[in-house]
Motif scaffolding. Structure first.
Motif, PDB file in Angstrom:
ATOM      1  N   ASP A   3      30.583 -17.475  16.631  1.00  0.00           N
ATOM      2  CA  ASP A   3      30.028 -16.416  17.226  1.00  0.00           C
ATOM      3  C   ASP A   3      30.661 -14.963  16.939  1.00  0.00           C
ATOM      4  OD1 ASP A   3      28.768 -18.161  18.763  1.00  0.00           O
ATOM      5  OD2 ASP A   3      30.307 -18.155  20.358  1.00  0.00           O
ATOM      6  N   ILE A   4      30.047 -13.955  16.961  1.00  0.00           N
ATOM      7  CA  ILE A   4      30.826 -12.701  16.526  1.00  0.00           C
ATOM      8  C   ILE A   4      31.556 -12.237  17.652  1.00  0.00           C
ATOM      9  CG2 ILE A   4      30.673 -10.494  15.563  1.00  0.00           C
ATOM     10  CD1 ILE A   4      29.802 -12.517  13.725  1.00  0.00           C
ATOM     11  N   LEU A   5      32.859 -12.143  17.763  1.00  0.00           N
ATOM     12  CA  LEU A   5      33.690 -11.664  18.807  1.00  0.00           C
ATOM     13  C   LEU A   5      33.573  -9.968  18.847  1.00  0.00           C
ATOM     14  CD1 LEU A   5      35.423 -12.719  21.146  1.00  0.00           C
ATOM     15  CD2 LEU A   5      37.318 -12.392  19.593  1.00  0.00           C
ATOM     16  N   LEU A   6      33.871  -9.357  17.829  1.00  0.00           N
ATOM     17  CA  LEU A   6      34.170  -8.057  17.635  1.00  0.00           C
ATOM     18  C   LEU A   6      33.114  -7.547  16.568  1.00  0.00           C
ATOM     19  CD1 LEU A   6      35.762  -5.611  18.623  1.00  0.00           C
ATOM     20  CD2 LEU A   6      37.229  -5.901  16.532  1.00  0.00           C
ATOM     21  N   SER A   7      32.399  -6.709  16.928  1.00  0.00           N
ATOM     22  CA  SER A   7      31.717  -6.278  15.828  1.00  0.00           C
ATOM     23  C   SER A   7      31.595  -4.684  15.833  1.00  0.00           C
ATOM     24  CB  SER A   7      29.983  -6.514  16.212  1.00  0.00           C
ATOM     25  OG  SER A   7      29.195  -5.928  14.913  1.00  0.00           O
ATOM     26  N   ILE A   8      32.194  -4.199  14.568  1.00  0.00           N
ATOM     27  CA  ILE A   8      32.507  -2.705  14.271  1.00  0.00           C
ATOM     28  C   ILE A   8      31.059  -2.277  13.552  1.00  0.00           C
ATOM     29  CG2 ILE A   8      33.555  -0.882  13.517  1.00  0.00           C
ATOM     30  CD1 ILE A   8      36.087  -2.484  14.395  1.00  0.00           C
ATOM     31  N   LYS A   9      30.594  -1.234  14.196  1.00  0.00           N
ATOM     32  CA  LYS A   9      29.361  -0.680  13.535  1.00  0.00           C
ATOM     33  C   LYS A   9      29.208   0.595  13.238  1.00  0.00           C
ATOM     34  CE  LYS A   9      25.674  -3.916  14.410  1.00  0.00           C
ATOM     35  NZ  LYS A   9      26.214  -5.092  15.442  1.00  0.00           N
ATOM     36  N   ASP A  10      29.299   1.211  12.068  1.00  0.00           N
ATOM     37  CA  ASP A  10      29.195   2.713  11.725  1.00  0.00           C
ATOM     38  C   ASP A  10      30.175   3.332  12.535  1.00  0.00           C
ATOM     39  OD1 ASP A  10      26.957   1.942   9.994  1.00  0.00           O
ATOM     40  OD2 ASP A  10      25.652   2.203  12.078  1.00  0.00           O
ATOM     41  N   LEU A  11      31.376   2.882  12.513  1.00  0.00           N
ATOM     42  CA  LEU A  11      32.677   3.591  13.302  1.00  0.00           C
ATOM     43  C   LEU A  11      33.119   5.016  12.531  1.00  0.00           C
ATOM     44  CD1 LEU A  11      34.330   3.617  15.731  1.00  0.00           C
ATOM     45  CD2 LEU A  11      36.026   2.343  14.474  1.00  0.00           C
ATOM     46  N   SER A  29      31.733  -0.719   8.889  1.00  0.00           N
ATOM     47  CA  SER A  29      31.090  -1.766   9.878  1.00  0.00           C
ATOM     48  C   SER A  29      31.809  -3.219   9.269  1.00  0.00           C
ATOM     49  CB  SER A  29      29.806  -1.966   9.405  1.00  0.00           C
ATOM     50  OG  SER A  29      29.131  -0.462   9.709  1.00  0.00           O
ATOM     51  N   PHE A  30      32.348  -3.884  10.161  1.00  0.00           N
ATOM     52  CA  PHE A  30      32.589  -5.374   9.653  1.00  0.00           C
ATOM     53  C   PHE A  30      32.588  -6.134  11.082  1.00  0.00           C
ATOM     54  CE2 PHE A  30      36.790  -3.174  10.698  1.00  0.00           C
ATOM     55  CZ  PHE A  30      37.621  -4.089  11.165  1.00  0.00           C
ATOM     56  N   ASP A  31      32.798  -7.348  10.988  1.00  0.00           N
ATOM     57  CA  ASP A  31      32.830  -8.392  12.208  1.00  0.00           C
ATOM     58  C   ASP A  31      33.991  -9.228  12.107  1.00  0.00           C
ATOM     59  OD1 ASP A  31      30.074  -7.443  12.946  1.00  0.00           O
ATOM     60  OD2 ASP A  31      29.177  -8.859  11.807  1.00  0.00           O
ATOM     61  N   VAL A  32      34.354  -9.400  13.209  1.00  0.00           N
ATOM     62  CA  VAL A  32      35.562 -10.283  13.580  1.00  0.00           C
ATOM     63  C   VAL A  32      34.825 -11.711  14.557  1.00  0.00           C
ATOM     64  CG1 VAL A  32      37.862 -11.284  14.550  1.00  0.00           C
ATOM     65  CG2 VAL A  32      37.251  -8.826  13.652  1.00  0.00           C
ATOM     66  N   PRO A  33      34.679 -12.761  13.528  1.00  0.00           N
ATOM     67  CA  PRO A  33      34.164 -13.815  14.445  1.00  0.00           C
ATOM     68  C   PRO A  33      35.291 -14.669  15.307  1.00  0.00           C
ATOM     69  CG  PRO A  33      34.053 -14.133  12.105  1.00  0.00           C
ATOM     70  CD  PRO A  33      34.995 -13.010  12.232  1.00  0.00           C
ATOM     71  N   ALA A  34      34.932 -15.253  16.428  1.00  0.00           N
ATOM     72  CA  ALA A  34      35.611 -15.968  17.239  1.00  0.00           C
ATOM     73  C   ALA A  34      36.157 -17.010  16.504  1.00  0.00           C
ATOM     74  CB  ALA A  34      34.792 -16.423  18.298  1.00  0.00           C
ATOM     75  N   GLY A  35      37.881 -17.086  16.838  1.00  0.00           N
ATOM     76  CA  GLY A  35      38.579 -18.117  16.043  1.00  0.00           C
ATOM     77  C   GLY A  35      38.812 -18.078  14.703  1.00  0.00           C
ATOM     78  N   ILE A  66      36.416   9.408  18.519  1.00  0.00           N
ATOM     79  CA  ILE A  66      35.710   8.625  18.022  1.00  0.00           C
ATOM     80  C   ILE A  66      34.222   9.335  17.968  1.00  0.00           C
ATOM     81  CG2 ILE A  66      34.215   6.342  18.229  1.00  0.00           C
ATOM     82  CD1 ILE A  66      36.483   5.181  19.631  1.00  0.00           C
ATOM     83  N   THR A  67      33.776   9.812  16.787  1.00  0.00           N
ATOM     84  CA  THR A  67      32.638  10.724  16.917  1.00  0.00           C
ATOM     85  C   THR A  67      31.353   9.893  16.544  1.00  0.00           C
ATOM     86  OG1 THR A  67      33.338  10.964  14.425  1.00  0.00           O
ATOM     87  CG2 THR A  67      33.962  12.646  16.183  1.00  0.00           C
ATOM     88  N   GLY A  68      31.264   8.646  16.142  1.00  0.00           N
ATOM     89  CA  GLY A  68      30.340   8.172  16.015  1.00  0.00           C
ATOM     90  C   GLY A  68      30.437   6.263  15.716  1.00  0.00           C
ATOM     91  N   GLY A  69      29.358   5.560  16.133  1.00  0.00           N
ATOM     92  CA  GLY A  69      29.217   4.257  15.931  1.00  0.00           C
ATOM     93  C   GLY A  69      29.711   3.470  17.123  1.00  0.00           C
ATOM     94  N   GLU A  70      29.630   2.153  16.942  1.00  0.00           N
ATOM     95  CA  GLU A  70      29.790   1.158  18.152  1.00  0.00           C
ATOM     96  C   GLU A  70      30.899   0.260  17.895  1.00  0.00           C
ATOM     97  OE1 GLU A  70      25.925  -0.660  18.220  1.00  0.00           O
ATOM     98  OE2 GLU A  70      25.316   0.513  19.916  1.00  0.00           O
ATOM     99  N   ILE A  71      31.697  -0.098  18.775  1.00  0.00           N
ATOM    100  CA  ILE A  71      32.736  -1.213  18.723  1.00  0.00           C
ATOM    101  C   ILE A  71      32.385  -2.015  19.702  1.00  0.00           C
ATOM    102  CG2 ILE A  71      34.847  -1.916  19.011  1.00  0.00           C
ATOM    103  CD1 ILE A  71      35.567   1.011  18.503  1.00  0.00           C
ATOM    104  N   LEU A  72      31.351  -3.271  19.266  1.00  0.00           N
ATOM    105  CA  LEU A  72      30.925  -4.077  20.286  1.00  0.00           C
ATOM    106  C   LEU A  72      31.918  -5.225  20.518  1.00  0.00           C
ATOM    107  CD1 LEU A  72      27.140  -4.311  19.170  1.00  0.00           C
ATOM    108  CD2 LEU A  72      27.973  -3.013  21.114  1.00  0.00           C
ATOM    109  N   ASP A  77      29.720  -2.660  24.383  1.00  0.00           N
ATOM    110  CA  ASP A  77      30.224  -1.272  23.547  1.00  0.00           C
ATOM    111  C   ASP A  77      31.525  -0.501  24.217  1.00  0.00           C
ATOM    112  OD1 ASP A  77      30.597   0.839  21.773  1.00  0.00           O
ATOM    113  OD2 ASP A  77      28.665   1.838  22.084  1.00  0.00           O
ATOM    114  N   LEU A  78      32.296  -0.878  23.533  1.00  0.00           N
ATOM    115  CA  LEU A  78      33.977  -0.280  24.078  1.00  0.00           C
ATOM    116  C   LEU A  78      33.898   1.220  23.945  1.00  0.00           C
ATOM    117  CD1 LEU A  78      36.395  -2.723  22.643  1.00  0.00           C
ATOM    118  CD2 LEU A  78      35.207  -2.857  24.823  1.00  0.00           C
ATOM    119  N   VAL A  79      33.261   1.809  23.021  1.00  0.00           N
ATOM    120  CA  VAL A  79      33.295   3.321  22.873  1.00  0.00           C
ATOM    121  C   VAL A  79      33.033   3.844  24.415  1.00  0.00           C
ATOM    122  CG1 VAL A  79      32.263   5.300  21.543  1.00  0.00           C
ATOM    123  CG2 VAL A  79      32.946   3.251  20.396  1.00  0.00           C
ATOM    124  N   LYS A  80      31.826   3.267  24.871  1.00  0.00           N
ATOM    125  CA  LYS A  80      31.307   3.844  25.965  1.00  0.00           C
ATOM    126  C   LYS A  80      31.898   3.496  27.277  1.00  0.00           C
ATOM    127  CE  LYS A  80      26.693   4.771  24.429  1.00  0.00           C
ATOM    128  NZ  LYS A  80      26.442   3.790  23.151  1.00  0.00           N
TER     129      LYS A  80
END
Lengths: 577, 314
Positions: A3-11, A29-35, A66-72, A77-80
């Motif tokens: 599973d993808i735990l943290l997904s940073i998109k176009d930050l 953009s990059f992902d940190v998978p669980a474990g 933070i001016t753009g992108g998402e941190i899921l 989304d932690l940005v919001k």
């Protein structure tokens, strides 16, 4: 797939510096998978720490935003997220370990209370429950005698122990994601290994996702599953660790991989990022002759390399005071019966862990600390017997370059003043014009521009400041320089440049160095002979290649085995098959 | 702890050489700089016999060494003899002066320190925002206004026209002194709050950018908790250094306030002693302030150990 735990998109993160808006993180953009472990690599100012702070919602605002992108994080989304929501995530779901173990803990609270605090905050424990759990956690991170250690204050612990406490705080609430920002950079190599091992045991145990931030690719090679490389706010390369280490695509990554000195063989000069890419970031073809590795030979000649410095049975004791009248009740032997000879034009490396006395030894040779007994013969003159005036004259021949390029330059002096001051003191150069022209020449010699003389230290980067410190040491035409952890505070890529510079200067001016460092690979690269120190004594002294390839003492072997191999675990597994 | 006790004993022992030195300075001051006291006391027309009698009476006919030891003796026994001007026992005068002074300065000091700290934390919390700018501007305005303006304006409007306070004077005994010291305390607070808030705000902001605060934020603690628990205790360390320097003035009294409000404190006592060349009183005050200074720095050292576990007294 996990599973993808943290997904940073176009930050994107911008900082308003007052002179305009600076983009610290550009569209990554990059992902940190669980474990799994993801290594985020880049030099100071590349935006890697800002990226991690963004994931914690801890970007200082103002000036950052933070001016753009998402941190899921788990799809949210932690940005919001509001500050209130972030507070519930921070420490509980996402934890962070910082670089500076010395200052990351509050100096006025007991460490047990600092661990308890987070348990009471997020786990709803009572003070008593939290304390009991804190003791368990301290035990789990390998703090000896946890019952009593919980009652200690941070200053009563070593750097490695403090970092363990920080780790205990970070894992207290069993977070899903752990962010480690250069957690071992400030630690000795043996402690680094212990702390890294501990972190990965805990990661296994709690199945945490781990985002590991470092400037040193070697540290993460054997632990990361994926690597993300950042350069000047941009993501330049990402992929699984084995691929990055064996078939790096981007010239910056190649440069990073090449600039770290190896233990066995090295090229004559270390490769740097600039051998792979030009100023604009375009790839340049590598000059193959530079990569040729050479065997170290140590054969000084009596004519060319007479003995310059001879240290005989040197002792430095620090008194321990006690009683109503502050009498000396005991002596702490910081340097204990050290003897060695150093030939002209050669480099002696001094290695050992924090507190082993290597810095005290270096300073007592220059009498910045008064030795208690023993001889320091420089060209046959015993430095310990000189009076103040003679010593001052001697100071132009022997110089020292310190560790911290940030605090060893006076922030209110221009570079010109910094360079002219020692010349004036030692009557070098007949007139001001002559001194200024020498200062300009020095700037060119250390790889800076002569028109930068009117600037102030804060306008330079860490590596450039260390070059200025080197220029200042050279200003008085020294024969002998002590480099006390002179490259330890620098990024690996900058470190390689400064090491090359030191070697060039040695060849050009016939300088003699004592090179003090806790980093064994660096000492191996630059030194002809190496002395290993422990508890104030020299335990092993031999040529560099003998110490590194055929160590005799167990302590040296332990030190050497603690150095990260810099080989990805997938590759290591294949090699062992 | 035994180390701390040793330290305190050692520091108290330091009082002895310091007092000997202070006595030496006082002795030099009055024998070298000042004129002949008998001339001052008896005027120009006294005859030689009168002067000799007076010298004997004051102990000034003794050898210089003996005179020095008289001063040393008075410093250690706290018996300073009688005032030349009023013929009162000086110890009694000091006691009578200390009460009004301390009832004014101690409340003033504590109220202003605590209030300034609270306001400083408040503005540090809202740093960079409008309220921060407003309070900082107000602080500069308060400290730029002459203290005479506060005294005169407050005396006229608050005390005289509105009758909220006594205009001047003093009454011994609790609680009758309160109406007399209330207005001077208010003025003390208004005068010191401006610079204090600005200084404490800087100290707190220095702490806010420390790494341990970042750790506290990463734990998920609220900004309020971080300020009041983590930052405040660390910021108290420099606050102690700053305030203790001011403590000896509590003993010397607030000269300006005492004279405008006709409060018979130590400040006024010293001033009139200087005007009247009343040497024994001046000597007593010099010795008293030296002792106070040493004791207060000792108190600050002890306070450090309470606030900062890194400090060991030795």
């Amino acid at each position: 797939m996990s599973d993808i735990l943290l997904s940073i998109k176009d930050l994107c993160v911008d900082f308003n510096t007052g002179d305009g808006i600076v983009r610290a993180v550009n569209n990554i953009s990059f992902d940190v998978p669980a474990g799994k472990t993801v290594g985020l690599v880049g030099e100071s100012g590349s935006g890697k720490s800002v990226t991690s702070l963004a994931a914690m919602g801890l970007i200082p605002n103002p000036p950052g935003k933070i001016t753009g992108g998402e941190i899921l994080f788990k799809g949210k989304d932690l940005v919001k997220a509001s500050e209130e929501e972030m507070r519930r995530i921070r420490g509980k779901e996402i934890s962070m370990i910082f670089q500076e173990p010395m200052t990351s803990l509050n100096p006025v609270f007991r460490v047990g209370d600092q661990v308890s605090e987070i348990l009471m905050l997020h786990m709803g424990m009572t003070k008593k429950q939290a304390w009991a759990r804190s003791v368990e956690l301290l035990d789990q991170v390998g703090i000896p005698d946890p019952q009593r250690s919980a009652l200690k204050y941070p200053h009563e612990m070593s750097g490695g122990q403090k970092q363990r406490v920080v780790i205990a705080i970070a894992i207290a609430c069993e977070p899903k994601l752990l962010i480690a920002d250069e957690p071992t950079t400030a630690l000795d190599v043996t402690i680094q290994k212990q702390v890294l091992d501990l972190m990965f045991d805990l990661q296994e145990k709690y199945k945490m996702g781990l985002l590991f931030i470092t400037h040193d690719l070697g540290v993460i090679a054997d632990i990361a599953d994926d690597v993300v490389v950042m350069y000047r706010s941009n993501l330049v390369e990402q992929g699984d660790t084995k691929k990055i280490f064996t078939a790096a695509g981007h010239p910056y990554t190649k440069g990073l991989l090449a600039c770290r000195p190896a233990l066995d063989k090295n090229p004559k000069r270390l490769l740097t990022v600039s051998d792979f890419m030009d100023e604009s970031g375009a790839e340049i073809s590598l000059d193959e002759s530079k990569t040729k590795k050479v065997d170290k030979v140590y054969n000084p000649s009596e004519e060319k390399n007479p003995v310059l410095l001879e240290v005989n049975n040197l002792h430095v004791d620090f008194p321990i005071k006690g009683g109503v009248f502050g009498r000396t009740v005991d002596q702490f032997k910081a340097v204990n019966s050290v003897s060695f000879k150093l030939r002209k034009g050669m480099t002696l490396g001094l290695v050992g862990e924090s507190g082993c006395g290597k810095t005290t030894l270096g300073r007592s040779i220059l009498r910045l600390i008064e030795p208690t007994q023993g001889q320091v013969l420089y060209n046959g003159i015993d430095l310990t017997k000189l009076d103040k005036k003679q010593l001052r004259d001697m100071r132009s021949k022997v110089q020292i370059i310190f560790q911290d390029p940030y605090s060893s330059l006076n922030p209110r002096m221009t570079i010109e003043e910094v360079l002219l001051e020692p010349m004036l003191l030692h009557n070098i150069g007949g007139s001001k014009e002559e001194r200024i022209s020498k200062a300009k020449w020095l700037m060119e010699k250390v790889g800076l521009k002569s028109n930068q003389l009117s600037r102030y230290p804060h306008e330079f980067s860490g590596g450039q400041r260390q070059r200025i410190c080197i220029a200042r040491a050279l200003a008085v035409n020294p024969e002998f320089i002590i480099c006390d952890e002179s490259v330890s505070a620098l990024d690996v890529s900058v470190q390689a440049q400064v090491l090359n510079l030191l070697l060039d200067l040695q060849a050009e001016f016939g300088l003699t160095y004592i090179f003090i460092s806790h980093d064994l690979s660096v000492v191996n690269f630059i030194s002809d002979e190496v002395a290993v120190m422990k508890s104030g004594e020299v335990v092993e002294l031999d040529t560099a290649s003998n110490v590194y390839l055929k160590p005799e003492k167990q302590y040296t072997k332990d030190l050497l085995s603690a150095i990260p191999k810099g080989i990805p675990k997938a590759l290591l597994a294949e090699q062992n098959l | 702890m035994s180390g701390n006790l040793n330290y305190i004993i050692r520091r108290l022992l330091y009082l002895i050489p310091v007092l000997l030195g202070v006595c030496g300075l006082v002795f030099l001051l009055f024998n070298v700089v000042a004129g002949d006291p008998t001339m001052l006391l008896l005027g120009k027309h006294a005859d030689a016999q009168q002067m000799a009698d007076l010298k004997a009476q004051l102990g000034l006919d003794k050898s210089l060494i003996a005179q020095y030891f008289d001063i040393v003796k008075s410093a250690f026994t706290f018996d300073f003899g009688r005032s030349w001007a009023t013929k009162q026992q000086i110890t009694e005068m000091l006691y009578q002066g200390a009460i009004p002074s301390l009832t004014l300065t101690i409340p003033g000091f504590f109220i202003s320190t605590v209030m300034s700290l609270m306001i400083a934390i408040f503005v540090a919390y809202y740093r960079g925002k409008g309220i921060d700018l407003f309070i900082r501007t107000l602080a500069i305005a308060l400290m730029s206004t002459s203290s005479l303006v506060y005294i005169l304006v407050f005396q006229k409007y608050l005390a005289f026209e509105l009758g909220l306070f006594e205009i001047s004077g003093y009454e011994y005994g609790f609680p009758s002194f309160i109406p007399y010291i209330a207005l001077p305390v208010v003025i003390w607070v208004v005068m010191s709050i401006g610079p204090d808030v600005r200084f404490y705000r800087t100290l707190i902001l220095d702490e806010i950018y420390q790494d341990y605060v970042r750790t506290a934020r990463a734990k998920g603690l609220s900004e309020k908790k971080i300020l009041f628990k983590h930052v405040l205790r660390n910021a108290l360390i420099p606050v102690i250094t700053y305030t203790v320097v001011n403590l000896p003035f509590l003993i010397l009294g607030a000269l300006l306030l005492e004279s405008f409000f006709s409060i018979p404190g130590l400040g006024g006592l010293t001033l009139s002693a200087v005007n009247a060349s009343d040497f024994p009183v001046i000597k007593a005050m010099a010795i008293l302030s030296a002792i106070a200074y040493i004791l207060f720095t000792l108190v600050s050292d002890i306070l450090y150990t309470l606030v900062d576990p890194r400090v060991k007294l030795n």
